[in-house]
Design an enzyme around this catalytic site. Structure first.
Site, PDB file in Angstrom:
ATOM      1  N   GLY A 133      48.626   9.355 -62.328  1.00  0.00           N
ATOM      2  CA  GLY A 133      49.570   9.554 -61.216  1.00  0.00           C
ATOM      3  C   GLY A 133      50.705   8.539 -61.271  1.00  0.00           C
TER       4      GLY A 133
ATOM      5  N   ASP B 242      42.737   1.390 -56.472  1.00  0.00           N
ATOM      6  CA  ASP B 242      41.308   1.649 -56.700  1.00  0.00           C
ATOM      7  C   ASP B 242      40.844   1.197 -58.082  1.00  0.00           C
ATOM      8  OD1 ASP B 242      42.690   3.513 -58.160  1.00  0.00           O
ATOM      9  OD2 ASP B 242      41.437   5.208 -57.602  1.00  0.00           O
TER      10      ASP B 242
ATOM     11  N   THR C 221      48.872   2.359 -59.720  1.00  0.00           N
ATOM     12  CA  THR C 221      48.468   3.544 -58.949  1.00  0.00           C
ATOM     13  C   THR C 221      48.583   3.183 -57.480  1.00  0.00           C
ATOM     14  OG1 THR C 221      46.569   4.840 -58.184  1.00  0.00           O
ATOM     15  CG2 THR C 221      46.039   2.829 -59.343  1.00  0.00           C
TER      16      THR C 221
ATOM     17  N   ASP D  37      42.763   3.770 -63.526  1.00  0.00           N
ATOM     18  CA  ASP D  37      41.437   3.606 -64.108  1.00  0.00           C
ATOM     19  C   ASP D  37      41.188   4.512 -65.317  1.00  0.00           C
ATOM     20  OD1 ASP D  37      39.351   1.999 -63.444  1.00  0.00           O
ATOM     21  OD2 ASP D  37      38.185   3.631 -62.558  1.00  0.00           O
TER      22      ASP D  37
ATOM     23  N   ARG E  84      48.513  14.250 -67.298  1.00  0.00           N
ATOM     24  CA  ARG E  84      47.067  14.137 -67.454  1.00  0.00           C
ATOM     25  C   ARG E  84      46.758  14.875 -68.754  1.00  0.00           C
ATOM     26  NH1 ARG E  84      47.332  13.735 -61.802  1.00  0.00           N
ATOM     27  NH2 ARG E  84      46.703  11.621 -61.279  1.00  0.00           N
TER      28      ARG E  84
ATOM     29  N   ASP F 220      46.745   4.063 -55.154  1.00  0.00           N
ATOM     30  CA  ASP F 220      45.435   4.020 -54.481  1.00  0.00           C
ATOM     31  C   ASP F 220      44.798   2.638 -54.403  1.00  0.00           C
ATOM     32  OD1 ASP F 220      45.598   6.704 -54.077  1.00  0.00           O
ATOM     33  OD2 ASP F 220      44.253   7.268 -55.700  1.00  0.00           O
TER      34      ASP F 220
ATOM     35  N   ARG G 147      41.943  10.009 -52.963  1.00  0.00           N
ATOM     36  CA  ARG G 147      40.898  11.020 -53.179  1.00  0.00           C
ATOM     37  C   ARG G 147      39.513  10.392 -53.114  1.00  0.00           C
ATOM     38  NH1 ARG G 147      42.239  14.439 -58.276  1.00  0.00           N
ATOM     39  NH2 ARG G 147      44.004  15.187 -57.082  1.00  0.00           N
TER      40      ARG G 147
END
Ligand code: ADP
Ligand code: F6P
Length: 327
Positions: A15, A133, A129, A107, A76, A131, A175
């Site tokens: 992303g 994460d 990213t 990741d 992707r 996120d 997500r």
């Protein structure tokens, strides 16, 4: 692992995140300053597989520092998760004489970088990213910009929510991770923050809390929901259920890609620039198979395999604090 590195490439994967361009710019200019050849790879691992590379010079990265998205495009690429995909990537590196790669992404992109490193192409990962994460890093490029965009949007929604005594249910990205919802929830004073890390008790977390706060004078309600929260029928159904249970008119807003783009904040530009330069300095010393990450406020580097084994805990303290303060 140390080997002489003369020609490197840079790619963005997964992303997109604001600040990726700042990182690409820093990698390109720092490589040239170090006397290395630098190539850009279009569309992440897809471009590596198909050989979509181009030579960069100092002007290749002009006028991108302030732009969101990524000048190298992102993609992707499921094929890169296969042995054949990695082999095709290695073949392209051999064909172009690429000795090392800087991978800017999340990741999943780091896992690709690990596999490419194991196949003999030294890689350095840079975390990007919205996120936040990535377990091995306290901060990922793009988070500050995304948070500020969410805050700006929710502040606007709040004006209408307040004027009409309504409940506003706002879905933010994440997500698998509630970082954006939690931190934006704190910054916007959301009455409830719903994250995938915590099981939702609709009656307790929303209905009873709304009824309690209404009893002490609250007239309108902001609820932030991470997209990864599992609710049958999604937030549209959740809004209907809130209205039915409380009688408060409830409207939904899905912020979506608004959060991913836009001009990066000062923090994202500066962190991205520092990380880009650090990544190149490692490769220039013949050091690969590392990730450049934030530990607190410091930029450090870890072995890529070890980094991927790390775990990041959900910030329970901040979550608890939100219940006391946003009431
Ligand atoms: P992000 O990097 O933002 O987490 P993805 O999880 O979609 O995004 O990963 C981006 C790309 O990285 C994938 O499309 C794929 O090409 C590559 N990738 C992801 N997981 C792996 C893996 N386990 N092994 C090799 N490559 C991977
Ligand atoms: O960049 C991370 C993220 O925004 C997640 O929060 C979200 O689930 C995902 O990307 C969606 O990405 P895409 O629409 O590109 O599949």
């Amino acid at each position: 692992m140390e080997k002489e590195i003369k020609r490197i490439a840079v790619l963005t994967s997964g992303g997109d995140a604001s600040g990726m361009n700042a990182a690409v710019r820093a990698v390109c200019r720092s490589a040239i300053a170090k006397g290395l050849d630098i190539f850009g790879v279009n569309r992440g691992y897809e471009g590596l597989i198909t050989g979509d590379l181009f030579k960069m010079d100092l002007r290749s990265v002009s006028e991108i520092l302030h732009r969101g998205g990524t000048m190298l495009y992102s993609a992707r690429c499921p094929e890169f998760k296969t042995k054949e995909g990695i082999e095709r990537g290695v073949r392209t590196c051999k064909q172009f004489g690429i000795d090392g790669i800087v991978v800017i992404g999340g990741d999943g992109s780091f896992r690709g970088a690990r596999d490419l490193s194991l196949a003999g192409i030294p890689c350095i990962g840079i975390p990007a990213t919205i996120d936040n994460d990535i377990s091995c890093s306290d901060y990922t490029i793009g988070v500050d910009t995304a948070l500020n965009t969410i805050i700006d949007s929710v502040d606007k929604i709040r004006d209408t929510s307040h004027s009409h005594d309504r409940c506003s249910l706002v879905e933010v990205m994440g997500r698998h991770c509630g970082y954006l919802a939690l931190n934006a929830g704190i910054a916007t004073g959301a009455m409830a923050i719903l994250v995938p890390e915590k099981e939702l008790d609709f009656q307790h977390d929303i209905v009873e809390r709304m009824q309690f706060t209404r009893g002490i004078g609250k007239k309108h309600f902001i609820i932030l929901v991470a997209e990864g929260v599992d609710y049958p029928g999604g937030i549209a159904q959740m809004a209907k259920d809130i209205e039915e249970a409380t009688g408060v008119v409830t409207k939904t807003t899905v912020l979506g890609y608004v959060q991913r783009g836009g001009s990066p904040t000062a923090k994202d530009r500066i962190v991205a620039t520092k990380m880009g330069v650090t990544a190149v300095h490692l490769l220039a010393q013949g050091i690969g198979n590392r990730v450049v990450v934030m530990n607190g406020e410091k930029i450090v580097d870890y072995d890529i395999k070890e980094a991927l084994k790390m775990k990041k805990a959900f910030d329970d303290e901040l979550y608890t604090l939100s219940h006391e303060i946003s009431i």
